[in-house]
Scaffold this active site. Sequence first.
Site, short mmCIF file in Angstrom:
data_model
loop_
_atom_site.label_atom_id
_atom_site.label_comp_id
_atom_site.label_asym_id
_atom_site.label_seq_id
_atom_site.Cartn_x
_atom_site.Cartn_y
_atom_site.Cartn_z
N LYS A 281 6.91 -11.38 6.29
CA LYS A 281 6.08 -10.96 5.16
C LYS A 281 6.70 -11.42 3.85
O LYS A 281 7.92 -11.58 3.77
CB LYS A 281 6.00 -9.42 5.14
CG LYS A 281 5.16 -8.80 6.22
CD LYS A 281 5.16 -7.28 6.09
CE LYS A 281 4.34 -6.62 7.19
NZ LYS A 281 2.89 -6.94 7.14
N ARG A 355 -0.74 -3.97 17.31
CA ARG A 355 -1.68 -4.01 18.43
C ARG A 355 -0.95 -4.34 19.73
O ARG A 355 -1.39 -3.94 20.81
CB ARG A 355 -2.79 -5.01 18.12
CG ARG A 355 -2.33 -6.43 18.00
CD ARG A 355 -3.34 -7.32 17.28
NE ARG A 355 -3.36 -7.08 15.83
CZ ARG A 355 -4.16 -7.69 14.99
NH1 ARG A 355 -5.04 -8.59 15.43
NH2 ARG A 355 -4.11 -7.43 13.70
N1 BES Z 1 1.93 -2.84 9.38
C1 BES Z 1 1.04 -3.89 9.04
C2 BES Z 1 -0.25 -3.40 8.40
C3 BES Z 1 -0.11 -2.80 7.02
C4 BES Z 1 -0.37 -3.57 5.91
C5 BES Z 1 0.21 -1.47 6.85
C6 BES Z 1 -0.29 -3.01 4.65
C7 BES Z 1 0.29 -0.91 5.60
C8 BES Z 1 0.04 -1.68 4.49
C9 BES Z 1 0.65 -4.68 10.29
O1 BES Z 1 1.63 -4.75 11.27
C10 BES Z 1 0.41 -6.09 9.85
O2 BES Z 1 1.33 -6.72 9.41
N2 BES Z 1 -0.83 -6.57 10.00
C11 BES Z 1 -1.18 -7.88 9.61
C12 BES Z 1 -2.02 -8.48 10.71
C13 BES Z 1 -2.31 -9.94 10.54
C14 BES Z 1 -1.04 -10.75 10.69
C15 BES Z 1 -3.32 -10.36 11.58
C16 BES Z 1 -1.94 -7.82 8.30
O3 BES Z 1 -2.74 -6.89 8.15
O4 BES Z 1 -1.70 -8.65 7.45
MN MN Z 2 2.97 -6.38 10.94
#
Ligand code: BES
Ligand code: MN
Length: 508
Positions: A281, A355
Amino acid sequence: MNEAEKSKPMDIFAGDPRGADTDLVIVTAFEDQASALSAKWAAPTGGEIDRAVASKEFTGKLFETFLTPIVDRGYRARRVAAAGLGLQGDFTVDRARRVAAAMGLKARRKKIARVAFVADGALTSADMIQAIAEGLTLAEFDGGRYKTAGYDPFDLAGLGIVVEEHARGIAQRAARRGRIIGEHCNMARMLDNEPGNALTPSVFAERLSQIAQSGGLSVDILDHKELERLGMGLLLGVGRGSAEPPRLVSIRYEPAGAPASPVLGLIGKGITFDTGGISIKPAADMDRMKDDMAGGAAVACAMRALAELKTPTRVIGVIPIAENMPGGRAIRPGDVLTSAAGKTVEVLNTDAEGRLILGDALWYAQKCGATHLIDIATLTGAISIALGKITSGLFGTPPAFVEHVRATAERAGDRCWPLPLYDEYKDQLRSEIADMINTGGRLGGAITAALFLKEFTGGLPWIHLDIAGTAWSEESKPFMPKGPTGVGVRTLIEVASQIGNWKLESKN
Ligand code: BES
Ligand code: MN
Ligand code: ZN
């Protein structure tokens, strides 16, 4: 209340508020009906309430407050606060909860230790009293425990509700229920607040286990070896990049005399920190990813509350726990993992890890005998694009189950709204080499994530709550400071409490 403690009771003052042994009496008025307070409160406040109403200093708008001394020494309390309920036509149980929380927070800011909320007028039903007890309790949450300087914690020492004499019994039961529910929300918020270095997978597992055990629940912590034996390739895959190995916590609540079915399976995402893994990230706001275990905390805390409330339904909690890190042994984009259910997944983005671990956990909940599944997870950023930070995403099947959870969540004060699971979206999860890929791209990201989970539900009735937008509040509100919200805890408790009364098909 800490994780090992029993809940502290609330005071019920039945009869005249004069006798309430407290520091601050809280009274309420609807918007543009504030003059209704005059008859009772003009004299004890030396006319101050009348003056404030006449000058429109206090009109009864939602969250408006007016605090003034009580000059009548016939009262034990020294102050009274009028709180606005907003327009009568807009009034709900959740507004009662929020107003109580706002008043509790206000008392804490003013260093007033004991408060008693007068539940009269529209606030006399058991639902309202429970909501007031929840709200006052939520105001006790304090997230400052890592500060060493400039931190002046102030705890509310006495929370009470004033009711009419004849309502004493009802009020005692409703307040006890609200108190327990509020305390367990706060317990989840405490865990959500913990930084990733303090709350590693093994520490999180231990703390959940302590929470469950102190509530009389049975717990099992599966370690790395046991996860291997069970073939949980998705959870193990996500855990590989971290020096801290993954865990899976399962909690059982089997009240004596509960029918063999339904068995409610609650599954909560427990990523103690989400760097994104190799698909790392950006740095900005990455710290927020310490609350990526909010779903797991909600499940354990809700189950402990169910045990304290002696809810007569069997519940199994499954919390898959890992730290998503980009270590030397981490999974790579393009890797294929095999789930415990046997399905293969091509991991195109290691940041779509929630997931993955939930896929194995949904399988495990079925293996443990769950007949109905509810998962809760900070799953996708896409859910806040769809619904903002006010409303959680609600998915599931059959539609009657979804509607039941929606209505229950509304009363519990956890806003959520249904989104579709049309089959056509599944095309976005098609893999060239495995059964599916783990990310469906930017469009409809919360929906494709939910559809991924659906593949692991075995056709059972299933609900998925995406709380990525709602688990953490970026701004403080009158009823809730910035930080962890405890979203979902109340909903899980209320849904579990009602599932026995509600005829659910076991297959959709
Ligand atoms: N934990 C994150 C989702 C999240 C984002 C929680 C912002 C709280 C605040 C999750 O694991 C994630 O990173 N999801 C990705 C999925 C994508 C790579 C398909 C996302 O939402 O960017
Ligand atoms: Mn994630
Ligand atoms: Zn995550």
